[in-house]
Design an enzyme around this catalytic site. Sequence first.
Site, PDB file in Angstrom:
ATOM      1  N   CYS A 143       0.810  -1.219   0.000  1.00  0.00           N
ATOM      2  CA  CYS A 143       0.000   0.000   0.000  1.00  0.00           C
ATOM      3  C   CYS A 143       0.844   1.270   0.000  1.00  0.00           C
ATOM      4  O   CYS A 143       0.328   2.357  -0.260  1.00  0.00           O
ATOM      5  CB  CYS A 143      -0.946  -0.009   1.196  1.00  0.00           C
ATOM      6  SG  CYS A 143      -2.108  -1.378   1.088  1.00  0.00           S
ATOM      7  N   HIS A 194      -3.425   7.153   2.264  1.00  0.00           N
ATOM      8  CA  HIS A 194      -3.782   5.829   1.763  1.00  0.00           C
ATOM      9  C   HIS A 194      -5.153   5.467   2.328  1.00  0.00           C
ATOM     10  O   HIS A 194      -5.446   5.742   3.494  1.00  0.00           O
ATOM     11  CB  HIS A 194      -2.733   4.807   2.197  1.00  0.00           C
ATOM     12  CG  HIS A 194      -3.142   3.397   1.934  1.00  0.00           C
ATOM     13  ND1 HIS A 194      -3.541   2.970   0.693  1.00  0.00           N
ATOM     14  CD2 HIS A 194      -3.245   2.317   2.759  1.00  0.00           C
ATOM     15  CE1 HIS A 194      -3.868   1.687   0.760  1.00  0.00           C
ATOM     16  NE2 HIS A 194      -3.698   1.273   1.998  1.00  0.00           N
ATOM     17  N   ASN A 221     -10.060  -0.298  -0.715  1.00  0.00           N
ATOM     18  CA  ASN A 221      -8.596  -0.224  -0.689  1.00  0.00           C
ATOM     19  C   ASN A 221      -8.053  -0.783  -2.005  1.00  0.00           C
ATOM     20  O   ASN A 221      -8.099  -1.992  -2.237  1.00  0.00           O
ATOM     21  CB  ASN A 221      -8.085  -1.034   0.508  1.00  0.00           C
ATOM     22  CG  ASN A 221      -6.567  -0.956   0.660  1.00  0.00           C
ATOM     23  OD1 ASN A 221      -5.874  -0.458  -0.221  1.00  0.00           O
ATOM     24  ND2 ASN A 221      -6.057  -1.455   1.777  1.00  0.00           N
TER      25      ASN A 221
HETATM   26  O1  UT7 Z   1      -3.825  -1.234   3.477  1.00  0.00           O
HETATM   27  C1  UT7 Z   1      -2.872  -2.006   4.116  1.00  0.00           C
HETATM   28  C2  UT7 Z   1      -2.979  -1.984   5.558  1.00  0.00           C
HETATM   29  N1  UT7 Z   1      -4.216  -2.569   5.991  1.00  0.00           N
HETATM   30  C3  UT7 Z   1      -4.922  -1.952   6.911  1.00  0.00           C
HETATM   31  O2  UT7 Z   1      -4.577  -0.887   7.309  1.00  0.00           O
HETATM   32  C4  UT7 Z   1      -6.132  -2.655   7.455  1.00  0.00           C
HETATM   33  C5  UT7 Z   1      -6.053  -2.627   8.941  1.00  0.00           C
HETATM   34  N2  UT7 Z   1      -7.119  -3.334   9.630  1.00  0.00           N
HETATM   35  C6  UT7 Z   1      -8.410  -2.922   9.591  1.00  0.00           C
HETATM   36  O3  UT7 Z   1      -8.764  -2.001   8.880  1.00  0.00           O
HETATM   37  C7  UT7 Z   1      -9.372  -3.594  10.520  1.00  0.00           C
HETATM   38  O4  UT7 Z   1      -8.663  -4.385  11.443  1.00  0.00           O
HETATM   39  C8  UT7 Z   1     -10.456  -4.448   9.809  1.00  0.00           C
HETATM   40  C9  UT7 Z   1     -11.424  -3.554   9.064  1.00  0.00           C
HETATM   41  C10 UT7 Z   1      -9.802  -5.444   8.877  1.00  0.00           C
HETATM   42  C11 UT7 Z   1     -11.274  -5.196  10.864  1.00  0.00           C
HETATM   43  O5  UT7 Z   1     -11.862  -4.282  11.784  1.00  0.00           O
HETATM   44  P1  UT7 Z   1     -11.691  -4.473  13.343  1.00  0.00           P
HETATM   45  O6  UT7 Z   1     -12.437  -3.383  13.987  1.00  0.00           O
HETATM   46  O7  UT7 Z   1     -10.211  -4.560  13.626  1.00  0.00           O
HETATM   47  O8  UT7 Z   1     -12.429  -5.827  13.589  1.00  0.00           O
HETATM   48  P2  UT7 Z   1     -11.855  -7.163  14.243  1.00  0.00           P
HETATM   49  O9  UT7 Z   1     -10.933  -7.854  13.301  1.00  0.00           O
HETATM   50  O10 UT7 Z   1     -11.348  -6.840  15.599  1.00  0.00           O
HETATM   51  O11 UT7 Z   1     -13.179  -8.004  14.355  1.00  0.00           O
HETATM   52  C12 UT7 Z   1     -14.244  -7.617  15.231  1.00  0.00           C
HETATM   53  C13 UT7 Z   1     -15.374  -8.607  15.072  1.00  0.00           C
HETATM   54  C14 UT7 Z   1     -14.924 -10.053  15.109  1.00  0.00           C
HETATM   55  O12 UT7 Z   1     -15.904 -10.799  15.798  1.00  0.00           O
HETATM   56  P3  UT7 Z   1     -15.677 -11.224  17.326  1.00  0.00           P
HETATM   57  O13 UT7 Z   1     -14.408 -12.050  17.308  1.00  0.00           O
HETATM   58  O14 UT7 Z   1     -15.515  -9.942  18.079  1.00  0.00           O
HETATM   59  O15 UT7 Z   1     -16.910 -12.002  17.632  1.00  0.00           O
HETATM   60  C15 UT7 Z   1     -14.889 -10.471  13.680  1.00  0.00           C
HETATM   61  O16 UT7 Z   1     -15.102 -11.843  13.489  1.00  0.00           O
HETATM   62  O17 UT7 Z   1     -15.994  -8.427  13.790  1.00  0.00           O
HETATM   63  C16 UT7 Z   1     -16.051  -9.675  13.108  1.00  0.00           C
HETATM   64  N3  UT7 Z   1     -15.916  -9.420  11.672  1.00  0.00           N
HETATM   65  C17 UT7 Z   1     -16.970  -9.125  10.886  1.00  0.00           C
HETATM   66  N4  UT7 Z   1     -18.272  -8.987  11.142  1.00  0.00           N
HETATM   67  C18 UT7 Z   1     -19.082  -8.655  10.113  1.00  0.00           C
HETATM   68  C19 UT7 Z   1     -14.798  -9.430  10.925  1.00  0.00           C
HETATM   69  N5  UT7 Z   1     -15.098  -9.138   9.640  1.00  0.00           N
HETATM   70  C20 UT7 Z   1     -16.437  -8.950   9.607  1.00  0.00           C
HETATM   71  C21 UT7 Z   1     -17.327  -8.619   8.570  1.00  0.00           C
HETATM   72  N6  UT7 Z   1     -18.631  -8.481   8.870  1.00  0.00           N
HETATM   73  N7  UT7 Z   1     -16.920  -8.418   7.296  1.00  0.00           N
END
Ligand code: UT7
Length: 319
Positions: free
Chosen positions: A106, A246, A276
């Site tokens: 990225c 980004h 993204n």
């Molecule tokens: O561009 C290169 C660099 N990349 C980035 O900068 C991306 C960085 N990461 C992120 O943007 C975020 O971590 C994500 C958007 C990928 C995820 O968001 P988050 O707030 O960190 O969510 P999480 O991974 O902590 O997940 C929270 C909950 C989980 O459920 P439990 O374990 O709390 O029951 C996930 O299973 O949300 C669940 N979850 C979803 N729910 C509905 C994960 N993906 C989804 C989804 N829809 N698509």
Amino acid sequence: MGHYLPDYILTNQELEKLVETNDEWILTRTGIRERRILKDPDKASAFMAAEAAREILEQRNLDPAEIDVIIVATVTPDYMFPATACIAQTMIGANNAFAFDLSAACSGFLFALVTGTNMIESGRYKKVLVIGSDKMSAITDYTDRTTCILFGDGAAGVLLEPSEDENVIIDNIMHSEGDMSNTLIQFGGGSRNPASHETVDKKMHYIYQEGRPVFKRATEGMADVSVEIMKKNNLSGDDVDWLVPHQANLRIIDATARRMNLDPAKVMINIDKYGNTTAATIPLCLYDWKDRLNKGDKLVLAAFGGGYTWGATYLKWAI
Ligand code: UT7
């Protein structure tokens, strides 16, 4: 500037039919409403890069033979080799250019911009195309809800030329750190895990991301480096006209803008429309905002991505 975006729009509502997710979760956690997908199986990153380059050539009424260098930043090259930049070069007929790819995920566009800038500053090259192009749908697992909601396809780029003006690319701060590389990676297909039945069965040709650690480092890294480049160049939040971040997650962008003390109206955001697009996010923002940019505007470009790689560029808009 030039760009290419595929016509097909993949909405959150359509993703709801593919995986266990919902529009509200995607929007509040990422800021994404829809993304573009290149459906034509015969077209990939080189095609999109060539389309972006063509738009630049047409705008400037340039003969492709005048281009000295083509740098394509991508993590979704058409092939492992030859370079996507070479294929794009042939597509546009830039027969005098030397062309190569740059892999910095990225941060690819910013790393390519530094590289191109140094080529111009060396005095040896007069016209350098710097393009970010990624067909992320080619490496996205549409059964994995943690990644498939994030990524889209697209390309955009700029033409760099020498200038005696004060409106130039002024400063760059770039970083890399490999110790967390396994948290954002495509494990299969390279020389470490060459393609095999096993790598396909284990889904190793798709993006693998551990969202939380990447999110934490991205938020720190992008904000820290943006503040660092402001301090180094004696810039306050009022001095900066535009932040060009980004587009990985709206929450990361907001945190960066807050740390920079920036009025939110000065932040370029189009993640809602394109998701993204990896190396294409920053030039796609510049493209979308091109009619609102004025000569002398002070821009801070900032990125964070796989590697990890991250950095910021400070420039004054030249046209
Ligand atoms: O561009 C290169 C660099 N990349 C980035 O900068 C991306 C960085 N990461 C992120 O943007 C975020 O971590 C994500 C958007 C990928 C995820 O968001 P988050 O707030 O960190 O969510 P999480 O991974 O902590 O997940 C929270 C909950 C989980 O459920 P439990 O374990 O709390 O029951 C996930 O299973 O949300 C669940 N979850 C979803 N729910 C509905 C994960 N993906 C989804 C989804 N829809 N698509």
